[in-house]
Write an enzyme that holds these catalytic residues in place. Sequence first.
Site, PDB file in Angstrom:
ATOM      1  N   ASP A  44      -9.720   8.026   1.724  1.00  9.15           N
ATOM      2  CA  ASP A  44     -10.488   7.655   2.715  1.00  9.15           C
ATOM      3  C   ASP A  44     -11.365   7.948   3.866  1.00  9.15           C
ATOM      4  OD1 ASP A  44      -7.419   7.300   3.348  1.00  9.15           O
ATOM      5  OD2 ASP A  44      -7.059   9.260   3.752  1.00  9.15           O
ATOM      6  N   LYS A  82       0.691  -1.488   0.016  1.00  7.00           N
ATOM      7  CA  LYS A  82      -0.534  -0.025   0.247  1.00  7.00           C
ATOM      8  C   LYS A  82       0.716   1.257   0.053  1.00  7.00           C
ATOM      9  CE  LYS A  82      -3.454   2.480   2.372  1.00  7.00           C
ATOM     10  NZ  LYS A  82      -4.711   2.276   3.982  1.00  7.00           N
ATOM     11  N   TRP A  83       0.907   1.624  -0.705  1.00  7.59           N
ATOM     12  CA  TRP A  83       1.194   3.175  -1.760  1.00  7.59           C
ATOM     13  C   TRP A  83       0.709   4.178  -1.007  1.00  7.59           C
ATOM     14  CZ3 TRP A  83       5.995   3.098  -5.081  1.00  7.59           C
ATOM     15  CH2 TRP A  83       6.909   3.555  -5.462  1.00  7.59           C
ATOM     16  N   ASP A  84       1.051   5.490   0.244  1.00  6.95           N
ATOM     17  CA  ASP A  84       0.607   5.671   0.651  1.00  6.95           C
ATOM     18  C   ASP A  84       1.307   7.537  -0.122  1.00  6.95           C
ATOM     19  OD1 ASP A  84      -1.561   7.396   1.687  1.00  6.95           O
ATOM     20  OD2 ASP A  84      -1.341   6.478   3.162  1.00  6.95           O
TER      21      ASP A  84
END
Length: 763
Positions: free
Chosen positions: A576, A504-506
């Site tokens: 989100d 998961k690349w935030d």
Amino acid sequence: MTIIVNDNLKQFHLTNGQVSTILKVVDGKLVNLYTGAAVPDAGLDAATAGTAAPAAGGAAESTDFGYLIDDHFRVQSATERDEDGQRFPEHQRFEYPEFGHGDYRHPAIEVAQPNGSRITDLRFAGYRVSSGKPALPGLPATFPEARDGKVVEDSPAAETLSIGLVDEPTGLAVTLNYTIFRDEAVIARSAVIANHGTEPLTLTRAASLNLDLPDADYDMIEFTGAWAREREPHRQPLHAGLQQIESLRGASGPYFSPAAVFARPATDEDAGEAFGLTFVYSGNFDLHAEVDTYGATRLQLGINPFGFAWRLEPGESFQTPEALLGYSAHGLNALSQTFHRIVLDHLQRPTWARRERPVLINNWEATYFDFTEAKLLDLARLAKQAGIELFVLDDGWFGARTSDRSGLGDWTANPDRLPEGIAGIARKINDLGMQFGLWFEPEMVNKDSDLYRAHPDWVIATPGRSQSVYRHQYVLDFANPAVVDNIYGQMHAILSTANVAYIKWDMNRFITEAFDATRGAERQGELMHRYILGVYALYERLFSAFPDLIIEGCASGGSRFDYGILAYSPQAWTSDDTDAVERMSIQYGTSFFFPVATMGAHVSITPNHQTGRNEPLSTRANVAMFGTFGYEMDLTSTSAEDLDEIAGQVAFFKEHAPLLHNGDLYRLVAPYDHRRMAWMSVAADRAHAIVGDYVILGVPNKPKSRLRLRGLDETVRYHVVSTDSRFDAVRSGGELMHIGIDDTDLGPDFASRIYLLDLLDRA
């Protein structure tokens, strides 16, 4: 599909039976005669009359402009002129317009020269036609097709026209590339801008797509919002002047999505004409419509020129990102379906594009920063019992990270939380029969980190100026190859020693105080673009080393949800905001350009952490199923009854995921009146369909309501059942589409129902 070239008329016709673009050289300038529904090459007006002959692509021919373009173009002298009379520049439909010669609209290109002039005069120099579509160096882009899990660039599933333009005084050369796909009403556009002169030039504007339309009778549909309320469509008529969406943040952002629809006023979901524009790029963009006082419209899409300045030394060139122009004569649903197929079949890495991804659980909303390895394993065991396939460890596993104030940049496991490191926790999750995933925020750093203490100069900051801070973090300079090397090395060390199937690349903040400490003053206008090239380079290196890795784009929940990222990530975290009612609007708007299979959508806890709203577990799942499915819940505090329901949801999704992800999506009822919403996915052979029907707010003493379906075969009978067992009937496709399903009984606030349709027989 074909590209027809008439050398006598200097005319080019790209068509595939669904869309046509006709270009012509007039007085040495390239103009757009027509773009829209497919037309035969004959039957146009007098300006395009004549017998067209297919171009003979391939063989090189000598040319006076070989030093400006290359040896692969078929060339005609730039001094040739049509016999048409004098034309006023601001009345022309230029294909790549310039400023300064009487066209006072926004130009597609602007180049600053050593003497201070920004005047250029790009003249036709030649063309070539080639089968397939080449990759763009350093940039994501569409491709003709995939075979056996690999991209095939020279496939006849696409054909490319390249047209050369030159400005003799400066030696500036522009190659406009047009790719038309065999099966889709989409034309891909990009440009290569080269300096073949003897002095440096500075490129200050470089659009990827310009389209001059003869009238302004269009509505612009843009997709705007902010964090937690991304991509809501807003529709308004074009008017005289400029209508623009853009980003100056260093990323595409949730505020304005780099995509827009231009539809005739009467166009709706099921009928009417529309163009769609979107950008295969994740940085600053500019998309605008300019209506002049003569009622003509100019559409442009490209890198935002604000603050952009790319220096071209003699012999250097610049590749613009790719823009896509889609067309529909059959409404907005058809336009969206076209773009969905482009993403799944011509943009995403074939490894995962049409392959089902695992159902996941993410620990973030269950634990936030407060977790131990034992707590994670307890959560994973319950998830496994429910049939969930992938456990994702979110923020807080690395460095000195116990809050958002420290640790970013130090990508080594915290031994206090994970005694055996990432390899240990991954092995224990695998032993439960689940895959393991891990959260990263590679582009960011906290000042309280070993990386920052060792390399404070790696942060984007302007010398002598204060630094803006957000979430206690700063942006690393990914325009600096040393930074990308360091982050890649840290990530590679983990991925090569632990069985990590998913990242998961935030990305939780934008660029401020933009300055590149590794380059001089004349190169500062390059930072924003070089930064995103560095991001793409890191993706490429990771996939080169770990080709089966799934990377979900997560940029603060939708801050970088664009075609550039989707070229690498099969899915992106849509928002989100996990509230089911809010997600109806967010996912509905997202669906205009993005297929269901790309939308990260999870079932979260109630009361919802973003809105405080209480919604049934069934509705939360019925919304999330129209996405890449997962959970954001603390299963250790969930009732046994709810755990059983979750297990049923997971099993149902797995059974129907191919239809949900690969079917044609139809938007049926928009959620923006806060009353109802509905959509459906239909199999390509129209033998199966799945429908989501939702109540947002209940209505007392409500009138009868009927849900009219779309995309079915009118002559076929379908067996229709609802998952709540309230509906079980046999109906013809014609009845389901024209009369509909009586869904008046669909409950109070936040109620929902899923219908399944299966072919029964011929009516």
